[in-house]
Design a protein around this motif. Sequence first.
Motif, PDB file in Angstrom:
ATOM      1  N   UNK A   1     -32.455 -69.825  22.649  1.00 61.80           N
ATOM      2  CA  UNK A   1     -31.057 -70.057  23.020  1.00 61.80           C
ATOM      3  C   UNK A   1     -30.328 -70.848  21.942  1.00 61.80           C
ATOM      4  N   UNK A   2     -31.020 -71.761  21.304  1.00 61.86           N
ATOM      5  CA  UNK A   2     -30.391 -72.519  20.212  1.00 61.86           C
ATOM      6  C   UNK A   2     -30.057 -71.609  19.040  1.00 61.86           C
ATOM      7  N   UNK A   3     -30.962 -70.714  18.689  1.00 61.09           N
ATOM      8  CA  UNK A   3     -30.700 -69.782  17.586  1.00 61.09           C
ATOM      9  C   UNK A   3     -29.535 -68.854  17.939  1.00 61.09           C
ATOM     10  N   UNK A   4     -29.533 -68.326  19.159  1.00 61.92           N
ATOM     11  CA  UNK A   4     -28.441 -67.444  19.581  1.00 61.92           C
ATOM     12  C   UNK A   4     -27.100 -68.178  19.557  1.00 61.92           C
ATOM     13  N   UNK A   5     -27.083 -69.406  20.063  1.00 61.30           N
ATOM     14  CA  UNK A   5     -25.845 -70.197  20.041  1.00 61.30           C
ATOM     15  C   UNK A   5     -25.434 -70.496  18.609  1.00 61.30           C
ATOM     16  N   UNK A   6     -26.403 -70.810  17.761  1.00 61.02           N
ATOM     17  CA  UNK A   6     -26.093 -71.090  16.365  1.00 61.02           C
ATOM     18  C   UNK A   6     -25.460 -69.905  15.658  1.00 61.02           C
ATOM     19  N   UNK A   7     -26.006 -68.733  15.875  1.00 63.21           N
ATOM     20  CA  UNK A   7     -25.449 -67.520  15.256  1.00 63.21           C
ATOM     21  C   UNK A   7     -24.037 -67.272  15.777  1.00 63.21           C
ATOM     22  N   UNK A   8     -23.868 -67.398  17.078  1.00 60.33           N
ATOM     23  CA  UNK A   8     -22.548 -67.169  17.679  1.00 60.33           C
ATOM     24  C   UNK A   8     -21.509 -68.147  17.121  1.00 60.33           C
ATOM     25  N   UNK A   9     -21.840 -69.429  17.114  1.00 63.28           N
ATOM     26  CA  UNK A   9     -20.864 -70.416  16.659  1.00 63.28           C
ATOM     27  C   UNK A   9     -20.706 -70.428  15.146  1.00 63.28           C
ATOM     28  N   UNK A  10     -21.712 -69.954  14.436  1.00 64.08           N
ATOM     29  CA  UNK A  10     -21.571 -69.800  12.984  1.00 64.08           C
ATOM     30  C   UNK A  10     -20.483 -68.760  12.706  1.00 64.08           C
TER      31      UNK A  10
END
Length: 138
Positions: free
Chosen positions: A116-125
């Motif tokens: 979930x952290x990686x997915x959120x990171x990609x989205x917010x990036x």
Amino acid sequence: YLGNGGAYAIGALLAVLSTEVLLRTGWRGLVPVGACLAVFAFELAFTVLRRMLAGRAVMEGDRQHSYDLLAQEVRGRGSATAIVIAVAAVYALFARLAVTASVAVVTVVAAVIVSTAVAAGVHYWRLASERAGQRTQP
């Protein structure tokens, strides 16, 4: 809302409490501590990496933190705060589960948190990149 002094005090308190958990539980405490600190660790990693890769000073302030981008996306800081609190509560429940669960369950919990952290990171990036691009266009 806490300012730097309040944030540093909370950070110091979390560090002391995390250390106490690790001293009492050993390696088994790593996932619960990590789960409880995941929201903060995500923000730190997201901010530092974003600034470094953009060639900006790491210590320079901006309004592209994940919380700011979330608030823009959900149209308000109140909703963003509620979402961040909900995510932290879910991670705290994961932490509680990890204390008594088998190694297999703990591994799954850790994988869910990291995913979930990686997915959120990609989205917010992507949001941060789009936002930065909008500022440079006339």
